[in-house]
Design a protein around this motif. Structure first.
Motif, PDB file in Angstrom:
ATOM      1  N   ASP A  56       0.821  -1.212   0.000  1.00  0.00           N
ATOM      2  CA  ASP A  56       0.000   0.000   0.000  1.00  0.00           C
ATOM      3  C   ASP A  56       0.858   1.266   0.000  1.00  0.00           C
ATOM      4  OD1 ASP A  56      -2.237  -1.605  -0.012  1.00  0.00           O
ATOM      5  OD2 ASP A  56      -2.756  -1.248   2.099  1.00  0.00           O
ATOM      6  N   GLN A  57       2.071   1.186   0.550  1.00  0.00           N
ATOM      7  CA  GLN A  57       2.976   2.334   0.616  1.00  0.00           C
ATOM      8  C   GLN A  57       3.896   2.433  -0.602  1.00  0.00           C
ATOM      9  OE1 GLN A  57       2.884   4.770   3.052  1.00  0.00           O
ATOM     10  NE2 GLN A  57       1.014   3.656   3.579  1.00  0.00           N
ATOM     11  N   TYR A  58       4.011   1.353  -1.364  1.00  0.00           N
ATOM     12  CA  TYR A  58       4.945   1.274  -2.490  1.00  0.00           C
ATOM     13  C   TYR A  58       4.703   2.419  -3.459  1.00  0.00           C
ATOM     14  CZ  TYR A  58       7.667  -0.646  -6.299  1.00  0.00           C
ATOM     15  OH  TYR A  58       8.600  -0.820  -7.286  1.00  0.00           O
ATOM     16  N   SER A  83      13.258  -8.818   8.973  1.00  0.00           N
ATOM     17  CA  SER A  83      14.438  -9.637   8.722  1.00  0.00           C
ATOM     18  C   SER A  83      14.055 -10.950   8.030  1.00  0.00           C
ATOM     19  CB  SER A  83      15.150  -9.915  10.045  1.00  0.00           C
ATOM     20  OG  SER A  83      16.247 -10.758   9.851  1.00  0.00           O
ATOM     21  N   ARG A  84      12.986 -11.589   8.504  1.00  0.00           N
ATOM     22  CA  ARG A  84      12.531 -12.842   7.880  1.00  0.00           C
ATOM     23  C   ARG A  84      12.028 -12.609   6.458  1.00  0.00           C
ATOM     24  NH1 ARG A  84       9.967 -14.991  13.305  1.00  0.00           N
ATOM     25  NH2 ARG A  84      11.769 -16.119  14.077  1.00  0.00           N
ATOM     26  N   LEU A  85      11.295 -11.521   6.257  1.00  0.00           N
ATOM     27  CA  LEU A  85      10.804 -11.207   4.907  1.00  0.00           C
ATOM     28  C   LEU A  85      11.978 -10.892   3.976  1.00  0.00           C
ATOM     29  CD1 LEU A  85       7.666  -9.046   5.782  1.00  0.00           C
ATOM     30  CD2 LEU A  85       7.676 -11.339   4.753  1.00  0.00           C
ATOM     31  N   GLY A  86      12.993 -10.223   4.505  1.00  0.00           N
ATOM     32  CA  GLY A  86      14.193  -9.941   3.720  1.00  0.00           C
ATOM     33  C   GLY A  86      14.914 -11.219   3.348  1.00  0.00           C
ATOM     34  N   GLY A  87      14.990 -12.157   4.283  1.00  0.00           N
ATOM     35  CA  GLY A  87      15.614 -13.455   4.025  1.00  0.00           C
ATOM     36  C   GLY A  87      14.909 -14.238   2.937  1.00  0.00           C
ATOM     37  N   LYS A  88      13.603 -14.018   2.795  1.00  0.00           N
ATOM     38  CA  LYS A  88      12.828 -14.677   1.741  1.00  0.00           C
ATOM     39  C   LYS A  88      12.852 -13.894   0.431  1.00  0.00           C
ATOM     40  CE  LYS A  88       9.466 -16.881   4.817  1.00  0.00           C
ATOM     41  NZ  LYS A  88       8.042 -17.195   4.984  1.00  0.00           N
ATOM     42  N   GLY A  89      13.517 -12.727   0.451  1.00  0.00           N
ATOM     43  CA  GLY A  89      13.586 -11.902  -0.754  1.00  0.00           C
ATOM     44  C   GLY A  89      12.297 -11.140  -1.049  1.00  0.00           C
ATOM     45  N   LEU A  90      11.455 -10.964  -0.031  1.00  0.00           N
ATOM     46  CA  LEU A  90      10.152 -10.320  -0.243  1.00  0.00           C
ATOM     47  C   LEU A  90      10.164  -8.822   0.049  1.00  0.00           C
ATOM     48  CD1 LEU A  90       7.883 -13.127   1.263  1.00  0.00           C
ATOM     49  CD2 LEU A  90       8.633 -12.799  -1.108  1.00  0.00           C
ATOM     50  N   VAL A  91      11.220  -8.363   0.723  1.00  0.00           N
ATOM     51  CA  VAL A  91      11.381  -6.931   0.978  1.00  0.00           C
ATOM     52  C   VAL A  91      12.838  -6.550   0.752  1.00  0.00           C
ATOM     53  CG1 VAL A  91       9.500  -6.822   2.682  1.00  0.00           C
ATOM     54  CG2 VAL A  91      11.844  -7.168   3.468  1.00  0.00           C
ATOM     55  N   LYS A  92      13.052  -5.265   0.509  1.00  0.00           N
ATOM     56  CA  LYS A  92      14.399  -4.711   0.407  1.00  0.00           C
ATOM     57  C   LYS A  92      14.576  -3.738   1.560  1.00  0.00           C
ATOM     58  CE  LYS A  92      14.436  -5.025  -4.597  1.00  0.00           C
ATOM     59  NZ  LYS A  92      14.414  -4.296  -5.851  1.00  0.00           N
ATOM     60  N   ILE A 107       8.676  -3.161  -0.308  1.00  0.00           N
ATOM     61  CA  ILE A 107       8.329  -4.487  -0.797  1.00  0.00           C
ATOM     62  C   ILE A 107       9.074  -4.732  -2.112  1.00  0.00           C
ATOM     63  CG2 ILE A 107       6.261  -3.699  -2.034  1.00  0.00           C
ATOM     64  CD1 ILE A 107       4.922  -6.374  -1.155  1.00  0.00           C
ATOM     65  N   SER A 108       9.593  -5.939  -2.291  1.00  0.00           N
ATOM     66  CA  SER A 108      10.326  -6.284  -3.517  1.00  0.00           C
ATOM     67  C   SER A 108       9.339  -6.729  -4.604  1.00  0.00           C
ATOM     68  CB  SER A 108      11.317  -7.418  -3.229  1.00  0.00           C
ATOM     69  OG  SER A 108      10.608  -8.625  -2.975  1.00  0.00           O
ATOM     70  N   GLU A 109       9.844  -6.912  -5.786  1.00  0.00           N
ATOM     71  CA  GLU A 109       9.019  -7.412  -6.896  1.00  0.00           C
ATOM     72  C   GLU A 109       8.455  -8.792  -6.549  1.00  0.00           C
ATOM     73  OE1 GLU A 109       6.852  -7.408 -10.157  1.00  0.00           O
ATOM     74  OE2 GLU A 109       8.125  -5.705  -9.617  1.00  0.00           O
TER      75      GLU A 109
END
Length: 166
Positions: A56-58, A83-92, A107-109
């Motif tokens: 929503d903020q992207y 940190s967990r979302l970053g580890g999954k490649g879901l956020v930068k 949020i990542s692509e």
């Protein structure tokens, strides 16, 4: 007597206690159903909630404090979640240029792809409460808002009484 039989309590002190227990009992069912739904997508409910906020903020980056403020579960550890979302490649996650103590989260692509896929199945979550009419759902939302206001008022009076005692 239905709730009493379901949770094994002979009687309640009053209707307010019964209402509180009913909300907690129902929350357990709803929470377990949500967790099961999001587990199929490799996420927890909290992770989905964070991704939804970030989408929503992207493309605007947000801080962990902003994320925590908007989360449904105010007790969640936003830093660990990110940190967990970053580890999954879901956020930068990048360091904030103006304040090195803060991070910027976007949020990542891949995160947008997963959340868009989930959106296609959100009707399954809506079905969880379709045992009540749409009009009853509106009433329930209004009643739960009143409960939250009551909780805020009681918690504020407790906090102010504690600060006076200190």
């Amino acid at each position: 007597m239905i709730l009493e039989n379901e949770i094994g309590i002979l009687s309640f002190r009053n209707e307010w206690q019964k209402a509180s227990m009913s909300i907690l009992y129902t929350y357990g069912f709803l929470s377990n159903s949500y967790e099961s739904f999001f587990r199929k997508h490799g996420l927890t409910t909290q992770q989905y909630n964070a991704l939804r906020i970030l989408r929503d903020q992207y493309p605007k980056p947000v801080s962990t404090s902003f994320l925590r403020e908007k989360m449904l579960d105010k007790m969640s550890d936003a830093s660990r979640l990110v940190s967990r979302l970053g580890g999954k490649g879901l956020v930068k996650v990048t360091q904030n240029a103006h304040d090195k103590r803060l991070v910027n989260i976007v949020i990542s692509e891949e995160g947008r792809k997963i959340i868009n896929d989930i959106d296609k199945n959100l009707h399954q979550l809506d079905a969880l409460v379709q045992g009540i009419s749409e009009e009853e759902a509106v009433q329930l939302v209004d009643l739960l808002y009143k409960v939250r206001q009551s909780l805020r008022n009681v918690n504020e009076s407790i906090s102010s009484a504690e600060s006076i005692d200190a």
